[in-house]
Design an enzyme around this catalytic site. Structure first.
Site, PDB file in Angstrom:
ATOM      1  CD  GLU A  73       5.733  20.075 -36.878  1.00 16.43           C
ATOM      2  OE1 GLU A  73       5.852  18.912 -36.448  1.00 16.43           O
ATOM      3  OE2 GLU A  73       4.634  20.570 -37.165  1.00 16.43           O
ATOM      4  CG  ASP A 112       3.524  23.765 -42.383  1.00 17.76           C
ATOM      5  OD1 ASP A 112       2.517  24.288 -42.911  1.00 17.76           O
ATOM      6  OD2 ASP A 112       3.444  22.895 -41.481  1.00 17.76           O
ATOM      7  CG  ASN A 157       0.118  25.444 -40.395  1.00 15.64           C
ATOM      8  OD1 ASN A 157      -0.294  24.315 -40.629  1.00 15.64           O
ATOM      9  ND2 ASN A 157       1.070  25.690 -39.503  1.00 15.64           N
TER      10      ASN A 157
END
Length: 586
Positions: free
Chosen positions: A324, A471, A473
């Site tokens: 991100e 990440d 998730n």
């Protein structure tokens, strides 16, 4: 015959060879009085630029390299005559008596004491060490001198947080440049208009950390571009605003106690961190639903970047994988800051998005050999190594279409150990699909990822260990975690039907690698927001190639929840960085 430069300057090279110290000092003083005329002239470019200051005015000329230098010198002389004419006209308009007409200003160029012929081409005439004479003023010509093409200070300055200027230099080396930091003196009484309280030198490093005593003061940076001993024109930068108070204790301060020193070879320190993209932090959904507990100013990018830069710098890491990452944040904030701390970085934008993945590596330990980034949906349909998976997926067109709509990317960087050439590591970084019911999509994404990584290693870096960060998730009870840690996911795993029967599929998925090890284990959470907390972030390694030497403890639950949840005034993201030291197995 060439005309000669005035005797005082033409003797200068001979004076340098003189054995008399007094004569040498006098010659240096003579040279020291000359200002610089900076010329930028590169082969293959049609133009060159000439920059110098005259009577307090900055002159910047763009000329053809193939033009005769006499035309440039005449242009300078004519420009001065025009300026003088305007000044006389202004005097006449004010009722003052204009002086006598001035003689045209003599403008000449000399090299090694000889006047350069007017017919010489610009590309050859403006040599380093030439002397430009404009009337009584002489300039030392610096051809392709080290020059800052970008020099900026960050907008937000916080006490206790590093101030990292954004700098780009041409014909120079940032590691050679010189820096002088000055703090504004705040007078006891308000200075009169047009005056300031002066400045006090406070530092000579590239990065400066203001203290609490600096709150309310502006900062000035004087930076001189250099290439070895060769210098260019200095830049002077003044901060837009004054230093403000920092947030006090941050969640990462106690963690930094474990990372004061860098990892010693053959160990490497690795960080994986989702830093929360600004494009998500500034949405109405984020402010009102996801993070309503977070003070609005603490969601602002400038504020969060101060915290992120201090946190990352304090880990003294060798490899940093970030998710991100806004493109602007990478270019304008992270690269300048981490470069100052010895790291180089590469960026992979997520298609259709304004954020992506960034991998940084310590240049004293690693060099980048190659990159093998892919968008997973494109790789799935275009790369034959995924044909079996694509064929099985085609049995459910709804799920297939959903997967192909995703812009999820994989960043792959092959690094070589500087201290042991030939020893390589494959560093992978990704951020898988976010939806809570997207377990089946993430399984397919991970299947594509592992196949791609296996081929990269086999073709580019045989026997190189895999270091896989991101990440994902995915919690530890997910199919993705099982695929990584056990190397297989059975066809009846619950994640295959995570988004309902319409998108369900049933297949056994095999990893392209033997079981991998989660280097930081299975923390209770790496993401902590108001409505959710769980472990979503990982650093996976091949246990036969790397062993875990140290895992930096995560912040305590009390630290995480001091301001209810994350992000907060003391933590810049809704995720927590994973930090560990890994040791090569020989």
């Amino acid at each position: 015959m060439f005309n000669r430069l005035p005797a005082s300057l033409s003797l200068f090279p001979r004076l340098l060879l003189s054995s008399s110290p007094r004569t040498l000092i006098g010659a240096c003083r003579l040279l020291g009085r000359m200002e610089a005329a900076v010329v930028r002239c590169l082969p293959g470019e049609p133009k060159l630029t000439i920059s110098f200051c005259l009577d307090g005015s900055h002159k910047h000329m763009l000329r053809d390299q193939g033009e005769a230098v006499g035309k440039v010198l005449a242009r300078i002389s004519n420009s001065i005559a025009k300026s003088q004419g305007k000044a006389k006209k202004s005097k006449k308009n004010r009722g003052q008596q204009p002086g006598e007409a001035a003689e045209p200003t003599v403008v000449k160029l000399f090299y090694d004491g000889d006047e350069v012929p007017d017919t010489a081409l610009n590309s050859e005439a403006w040599r380093d060490g030439s002397v430009l004479q404009v009337g009584d003023v002489r300039y030392s010509v610096q051809r392709n001198a080290p020059t800052f093409t970008t020099a900026e200070l960050p907008v937000s300055l916080l006490a206790g947080f590093p101030v990292c200027p954004k700098l780009e230099v041409e014909f120079g080396n940032l590691q050679d440049c010189e820096f002088t930091w000055l703090k504004e003196n705040i007078p006891d009484s308000r200075p009169e208009a047009g005056q300031d309280g002066g400045w006090t030198q406070v530092g000579r490093e590239r990065v400066h950390v203001p203290s609490n005593q600096d709150i309310g003061c502006r900062f000035k940076l004087i930076c001189t571009p250099k290439d070895g001993s060769r210098s260019g024109p200095a830049k002077e930068l003044v901060s837009v605003g004054a230093v403000e108070a920092g947030p006090g204790v941050c969640t990462f301060d106690n963690r930094h106690a474990y990372t004061v020193r860098g990892a010693e070879w053959p160990a490497v320190r690795v960080v994986s961190y989702n830093i929360l993209a600004d494009v998500y932090a500034q949405t109405d959904l984020s402010k009102t639903v996801l993070y309503p507990y977070c003070a609005p100013y603490a969601l602002q990018l400038d504020y969060r970047q101060n915290l992120i830069k201090k946190e990352l710098a304090g880990y003294n890491a060798d490899i940093i994988c970030l998710q991100e990452v806004d493109k602007g944040v990478f270019v304008d904030s992270l690269v300048p800051a981490l470069d100052a701390f010895g790291l180089d970085g590469v960026f992979r934008i997520k298609e259709k998005q304004h954020e992506g993945l960034a991998t940084f590596y310590r240049r004293s330990k690693f060099r980048l050999l190659s990159r093998h980034d892919v968008m997973l949906s494109e790789a799935l349909t275009s790369d034959p190594i995924h044909s079996d998976l694509l064929e099985k997926l085609s049995a459910n067109s709804v799920l297939k279409d959903r997967i192909l709509q995703r812009s999820t990317s994989l960043q792959v960087s092959v690094l070589e150990d500087v201290s042991k050439p030939g020893r390589k590591v494959c560093v992978a970084n990704t951020h898988l699909y976010w939806h809570p019911k997207g377990g089946n999509v993430r399984l397919v994404q991970m299947g594509v990822t592992l196949q791609h990584l296996r081929r990269v290693i086999s073709e580019v870096a045989p026997e190189a260990p895999l270091l896989f960060c991101g990440d994902f998730n995915s919690t530890p009870n997910s199919g993705v975690f099982q695929l990584l840690s056990e190397a297989v996911v059975p066809q009846h795993h619950a994640d295959w039907s995570s988004s309902g029967l319409e998108e369900a599929c049933s297949m056994e998925l095999l990893s392209a690698f033997p079981p991998l090890l989660s280097a930081c284990g299975q923390p209770a959470y790496t993401n902590y927001v108001g409505g959710f907390h769980g472990c979503l972030d990982y650093v996976f390694v091949q246990p036969d190639s790397m062993q875990v030497e140290q895992v930096i403890p995560l912040p305590s639950h009390q630290e995480v929840t001091t301001y209810e949840a994350l992000p907060s005034v003391a933590h810049p993201s809704d995720h927590i960085a994973l930090v560990c030291d890994l040791r090569w197995n020989f």
